[in-house]
Design a protein around this motif. Structure first.
Motif, mmCIF file in Angstrom:
data_model
loop_
_atom_site.group_PDB
_atom_site.id
_atom_site.type_symbol
_atom_site.label_atom_id
_atom_site.label_comp_id
_atom_site.label_asym_id
_atom_site.label_seq_id
_atom_site.Cartn_x
_atom_site.Cartn_y
_atom_site.Cartn_z
ATOM 1 N N TYR A 59 0.868 -1.298 -0.051
ATOM 2 C CA TYR A 59 0.057 0.074 -0.194
ATOM 3 C C TYR A 59 0.834 1.291 -0.186
ATOM 4 O O TYR A 59 0.587 2.285 -0.742
ATOM 5 N N LEU A 60 1.969 1.403 0.737
ATOM 6 C CA LEU A 60 2.812 2.261 0.817
ATOM 7 C C LEU A 60 3.892 2.681 -0.211
ATOM 8 O O LEU A 60 4.343 3.884 -0.553
ATOM 9 N N GLN A 61 3.865 1.637 -1.251
ATOM 10 C CA GLN A 61 4.906 1.819 -2.182
ATOM 11 C C GLN A 61 4.254 2.455 -3.315
ATOM 12 O O GLN A 61 3.313 1.865 -4.165
ATOM 13 N N PRO A 62 4.242 3.501 -3.722
ATOM 14 C CA PRO A 62 3.394 4.463 -4.723
ATOM 15 C C PRO A 62 3.605 3.854 -5.888
ATOM 16 O O PRO A 62 2.697 3.643 -6.847
ATOM 17 N N ARG A 77 -6.072 -2.737 -1.105
ATOM 18 C CA ARG A 77 -4.836 -2.913 -0.340
ATOM 19 C C ARG A 77 -4.824 -2.217 1.088
ATOM 20 O O ARG A 77 -4.115 -2.629 2.031
ATOM 21 N N MET A 78 -5.480 -0.899 1.262
ATOM 22 C CA MET A 78 -5.473 -0.196 2.419
ATOM 23 C C MET A 78 -6.265 -1.069 3.425
ATOM 24 O O MET A 78 -6.044 -1.093 4.683
ATOM 25 N N GLN A 79 -7.307 -1.393 3.148
ATOM 26 C CA GLN A 79 -8.272 -2.324 3.866
ATOM 27 C C GLN A 79 -7.440 -3.565 4.596
ATOM 28 O O GLN A 79 -7.465 -3.829 5.504
ATOM 29 N N GLN A 80 -6.701 -4.078 3.596
ATOM 30 C CA GLN A 80 -5.693 -5.368 3.912
ATOM 31 C C GLN A 80 -4.648 -4.803 4.943
ATOM 32 O O GLN A 80 -4.198 -5.427 6.023
ATOM 33 N N CYS A 81 -4.028 -3.671 4.766
ATOM 34 C CA CYS A 81 -3.038 -3.119 5.655
ATOM 35 C C CYS A 81 -3.830 -2.885 7.128
ATOM 36 O O CYS A 81 -2.856 -3.107 7.921
ATOM 37 N N CYS A 82 -4.731 -2.124 6.918
ATOM 38 C CA CYS A 82 -5.562 -2.064 8.223
ATOM 39 C C CYS A 82 -5.588 -3.229 9.158
ATOM 40 O O CYS A 82 -5.546 -3.260 10.506
ATOM 41 N N GLN A 83 -5.899 -4.423 8.496
ATOM 42 C CA GLN A 83 -6.197 -5.523 9.142
ATOM 43 C C GLN A 83 -4.745 -6.065 9.824
ATOM 44 O O GLN A 83 -4.834 -6.554 10.830
ATOM 45 N N GLU A 84 -4.005 -5.962 8.918
ATOM 46 C CA GLU A 84 -2.595 -6.569 9.498
ATOM 47 C C GLU A 84 -2.235 -5.559 10.681
ATOM 48 O O GLU A 84 -1.730 -6.127 11.551
ATOM 49 N N THR A 117 5.963 8.756 0.906
ATOM 50 C CA THR A 117 5.604 7.310 1.728
ATOM 51 C C THR A 117 6.098 7.391 3.164
ATOM 52 O O THR A 117 5.023 6.666 3.938
ATOM 53 N N VAL A 118 6.883 8.189 3.726
ATOM 54 C CA VAL A 118 6.903 8.394 5.347
ATOM 55 C C VAL A 118 5.654 8.889 5.623
ATOM 56 O O VAL A 118 5.382 8.580 6.720
ATOM 57 N N ARG A 119 5.416 10.056 5.248
ATOM 58 C CA ARG A 119 4.151 10.780 5.376
ATOM 59 C C ARG A 119 3.144 9.817 5.683
ATOM 60 O O ARG A 119 2.125 9.781 6.470
ATOM 61 N N ARG A 120 2.700 9.210 4.537
ATOM 62 C CA ARG A 120 1.548 8.236 4.527
ATOM 63 C C ARG A 120 1.812 7.126 5.750
ATOM 64 O O ARG A 120 0.840 6.730 6.414
ATOM 65 N N ALA A 121 2.971 6.742 5.977
ATOM 66 C CA ALA A 121 3.293 5.739 6.891
ATOM 67 C C ALA A 121 2.863 6.228 8.540
ATOM 68 O O ALA A 121 2.352 5.629 9.147
ATOM 69 N N GLN A 122 3.164 7.370 8.563
ATOM 70 C CA GLN A 122 2.927 8.108 9.828
ATOM 71 C C GLN A 122 1.384 8.281 10.048
ATOM 72 O O GLN A 122 1.225 8.261 11.348
#
Length: 142
Positions: A59-62, A77-84, A117-122
């Motif tokens: 999700y984070l790799q643009p 992908r974001m929903q799967q990420c949130c589940q993880e 990518t870092v901003r999104r991860a934060q």
């Protein structure tokens, strides 16, 4: 006059004892805090060593999102990420994201892509509706 000196001396001794007591309390609290951080760090390390966070990484790799070329893939992908991320203890979520970003280091196409990518991860925990809402993640030198 002699009694005034005696009283002053006694007050100085009491003040010194009180100061030593306060210092000892602060040192003891700091030691307890260090032990708690060490325990939490070990607990997080054990939990995170078993997790890969593949959906969050993707999700984070643009550039991967652009290659796949669609908002639906991005949203899924974001929903799967949130589940993880939800599977990670709240105290360990930021560390999980920091470790994931460390594994992604060197895969960026440029400085701007890395910063985004870092901003999104934060902000990811907030986007998933979780605590903590923001994670401090360094942009270099993991």
């Amino acid at each position: 006059m002699a009694s005034l000196r005696i009283v002053s001396a006694v007050l100085l001794v009491l003040l010194a004892l009180a100061e030593a007591s306060v210092h000892r309390t602060i040192v003891t609290l700091a030691e307890v805090d260090d032990e708690a951080n060490t325990y939490q760090s070990e607990r997080c390390h054990r939990q995170l060593s078993q997790m890969r966070m593949d959906s969050c990484r993707q999700y984070l790799q643009p550039y991967m999102i652009l290659r796949r070329g669609g908002g639906r893939v991005h949203s899924g992908r974001m929903q799967q990420c949130c589940q993880e991320l939800e599977e990670v203890n709240q105290e360990c979520r930021c560390e999980a994201l920091r470790q994931m970003m460390q594994r992604m280091e060197g895969r960026y196409e440029g400085e701007q892509q890395m910063e985004e990518t870092v901003r999104r991860a934060q902000r990811l925990p907030n986007m998933c509706g979780m605590e903590p809402q923001y994670c401090k993640i360094p942009q270099r030198g993991y």
